[in-house]
Design a protein around this motif. Sequence first.
Motif, short mmCIF file in Angstrom:
data_model
loop_
_atom_site.label_atom_id
_atom_site.label_comp_id
_atom_site.label_asym_id
_atom_site.label_seq_id
_atom_site.Cartn_x
_atom_site.Cartn_y
_atom_site.Cartn_z
N PHE A 302 102.27 33.85 12.52
CA PHE A 302 101.90 34.08 13.91
C PHE A 302 102.49 35.42 14.37
N PRO A 303 101.69 36.28 14.98
CA PRO A 303 102.18 37.61 15.38
C PRO A 303 103.33 37.55 16.38
N GLU A 304 104.09 38.63 16.41
CA GLU A 304 105.20 38.72 17.35
C GLU A 304 104.71 38.61 18.79
N ILE A 305 105.51 37.94 19.58
CA ILE A 305 105.25 37.84 21.02
C ILE A 305 106.53 38.22 21.75
N ASN A 306 106.41 39.07 22.75
CA ASN A 306 107.56 39.51 23.52
C ASN A 306 108.60 40.19 22.62
N GLY A 307 108.09 40.89 21.58
CA GLY A 307 108.97 41.65 20.70
C GLY A 307 109.77 40.82 19.72
N LYS A 308 109.43 39.53 19.57
CA LYS A 308 110.19 38.64 18.69
C LYS A 308 109.24 37.85 17.79
#
Length: 408
Positions: A302-308
């Motif tokens: 799953f791609p990064e969200i909110n830089g995390k």
Amino acid sequence: MKKKTFLFSIGGVLLIALLALVGCAPDREEASNSEGSEESTNEASDNKPEELTIWANDEEEQLQAIEEIAAKYEEEEGIKVNVVAKSMLEQLDELALAGPEGRGPDLYFQPHDRIGDIVAQGLAQPLEIEESDQASYSQVSLDAVTYEYDGQTDLYGVPAVIETYGIFYNKDIITEEPSTIEDLKVALEQHTDASQDKYGFLMKPNDLYFAYPFFKNYGAYIFGGDVGEYDIADVGLANEGAIQGGELYQSFFGDGMIPASTTTDVIDGLFTEGKIGAVINGPWSIPSYQKALGDKLGFVPFPEINGKPATTLVGVKSWMVSYFSENTEWATDLALFITNEVNQQKYFEVAGELPTNTNALASIEDPIYAAFSGQIENGVPMPSTPTNVTSVGTNEQCSTIFSGRRRS
């Protein structure tokens, strides 16, 4: 949490879908920590049973794998193993009736998010598993089968199968791996032509299981407390993080974006037809996706969200020892045997379900299945607290929320 009106009470809908009520557990005898129980356990270790009965899920490949592994155990231990095919969905109802009459299994197979209900009903025994044996399993799978009952935290299952989800994509449409949630947004905007049923990215507007990373990565959560020791009075779906996550999630829906009426069948159908750039799904979808797309199929965590790194929900299926079994020690031994490295490799080869044994998981060569191990490391178990989930009207309400339509 209605801090911004255009979110249309996102927290309220999440609460409707996930808020749980703790069931009342039956009075039971003390578990195996008393002196008398220890004596019984020691006697059991000296008295090998003639046979053990396990209820295995009735899916054909899974059943085949368990029958082959059980035959090996019979040969090694001299204990006859009766493998009974029984749907996972029917096991608990039947156990509640058959167990007290002595007609139930020693081992049965259940998803970990039912553990709270199972323990509350008095259908499972806490297990004593040596730390050296526990070390063979991924930590998140052990966390999943850990549960607090009556002030004591125990393992209530031997982890057997682990699942989470990530991003499947069509390499002919999306040429570079999506590494951030913004990449998926760009794909949606650049490769969508609704008039031709073509979309850069599709996901359901009413599936909170898949939506969890959007909220979690901004600080929202389902229940407070530790894994297996949930505080259901602390629902983390009404904080600032839930609002931020809700804004991000909602931004994928509306005119020219993802239709609010999107269903699983639509997503799978269009993706296998080569009309969608990327979708969210789990390892259960790999066979049909590979058959349809072949070498064009790609997968990334799953791609990064909110830089995390995105935190996804993890599901674990485990072998549980019936509360009514008189062969607790040997039933546990059989469960450990079924889930050792060699047998988990066998189970994966036949049934295609991801192993909880870390060495078995690391040995998988298929790049798509193997890539799930990275997402599993960033996952958290679905809550296992006893629940009575209120879901009437949830799909319709979620569709309204994420379509961008205002309530009157």
